[in-house]
Scaffold this active site. Structure first.
Site, PDB file in Angstrom:
ATOM      1  N   PRO A  87       3.833  16.570  -7.778  1.00 29.60           N
ATOM      2  CA  PRO A  87       3.303  16.539  -6.654  1.00 29.60           C
ATOM      3  C   PRO A  87       1.595  15.618  -7.015  1.00 29.60           C
ATOM      4  CG  PRO A  87       4.164  19.027  -6.429  1.00 29.60           C
ATOM      5  CD  PRO A  87       4.215  18.427  -8.057  1.00 29.60           C
ATOM      6  N   CYS A  88       1.793  14.174  -6.691  1.00 31.57           N
ATOM      7  CA  CYS A  88       0.909  14.007  -6.239  1.00 31.57           C
ATOM      8  C   CYS A  88      -0.332  13.760  -5.285  1.00 31.57           C
ATOM      9  CB  CYS A  88       1.087  12.481  -6.933  1.00 31.57           C
ATOM     10  SG  CYS A  88       2.038  11.297  -5.133  1.00 31.57           S
ATOM     11  N   GLN A  89       0.689  14.478  -3.925  1.00 29.18           N
ATOM     12  CA  GLN A  89      -0.650  14.268  -2.518  1.00 29.18           C
ATOM     13  C   GLN A  89      -2.244  14.508  -3.228  1.00 29.18           C
ATOM     14  OE1 GLN A  89       2.310  15.725  -3.366  1.00 29.18           O
ATOM     15  NE2 GLN A  89       4.109  15.502  -1.581  1.00 29.18           N
TER      16      GLN A  89
END
Length: 166
Positions: A87-89
């Site tokens: 996940p890049c958030q």
């Protein structure tokens, strides 16, 4: 993109045995298919129901091991390559920029935990450019150091998807 290669060669197998973490619809596998790299998916890890529906349409019969934080690596089949677009958030310039203060920003530890036990020949990780910026550089360096600690020769590069027709 992070790429790691253990200090050993693959055996004479013709197909790469792949574990597809944070699999989404199967983007990493699609890229391998497009590059005409022979592979077989031995398992995936994805918690989003909609992504799982698409993944099943794209790759029939692949077992989803679910939440990566709950996977016991000893229960996974052996594989030659681990792929993961974790996940890049937490690292994106569009997000809140919480990095490791966001639980999603710590999921790379599960990648390390699994790969340390399974010892795949290759690890291919993908994230956003924001992971390499000043505010997240300590986390990025920690990821690089952990991959090296478990025996990988690490190479990384920032790529722009529009340069690849996406």
């Amino acid at each position: 993109m992070l790429r790691g290669k253990r200090k050993r060669r693959m055996t004479g197998r013709k197909r790469i045995r792949l574990f597809d973490a944070f699999s989404g619809y199967g983007g990493a596998s699609w890229a391998l298919r497009k590059a005409r790299i022979p592979f077989e998916i031995v398992g995936s890890s994805e918690i989003d129901d909609f992504a799982n529906q698409f993944y099943r349409l794209n790759f029939h019969g692949v077992r989803n091991y679910g939440d990566i934080t709950k996977i016991n690596p000893d229960n996974l089949p052996d594989f030659d390559m681990f792929t993961g677009g974790f996940p890049c958030q937490s690292f994106s310039s569009i997000g809140k920029g919480l990095g490791e203060l966001d639980p999603r920003g710590t999921l790379f530890y599960d990648i390390i935990r699994i790969c340390e036990v399974k010892k795949p020949t290759f690890i291919l990780l993908e994230n956003v450019k924001g992971l390499t910026t000043n505010s997240h550089k300590p986390t990025f360096n920690k990821i690089l150091d952990e991959l090296k600690r478990i025996g990988y020769n690490v190479q990384w590069k920032i790529l722009n998807s529009k340069s690849y027709g996406i």
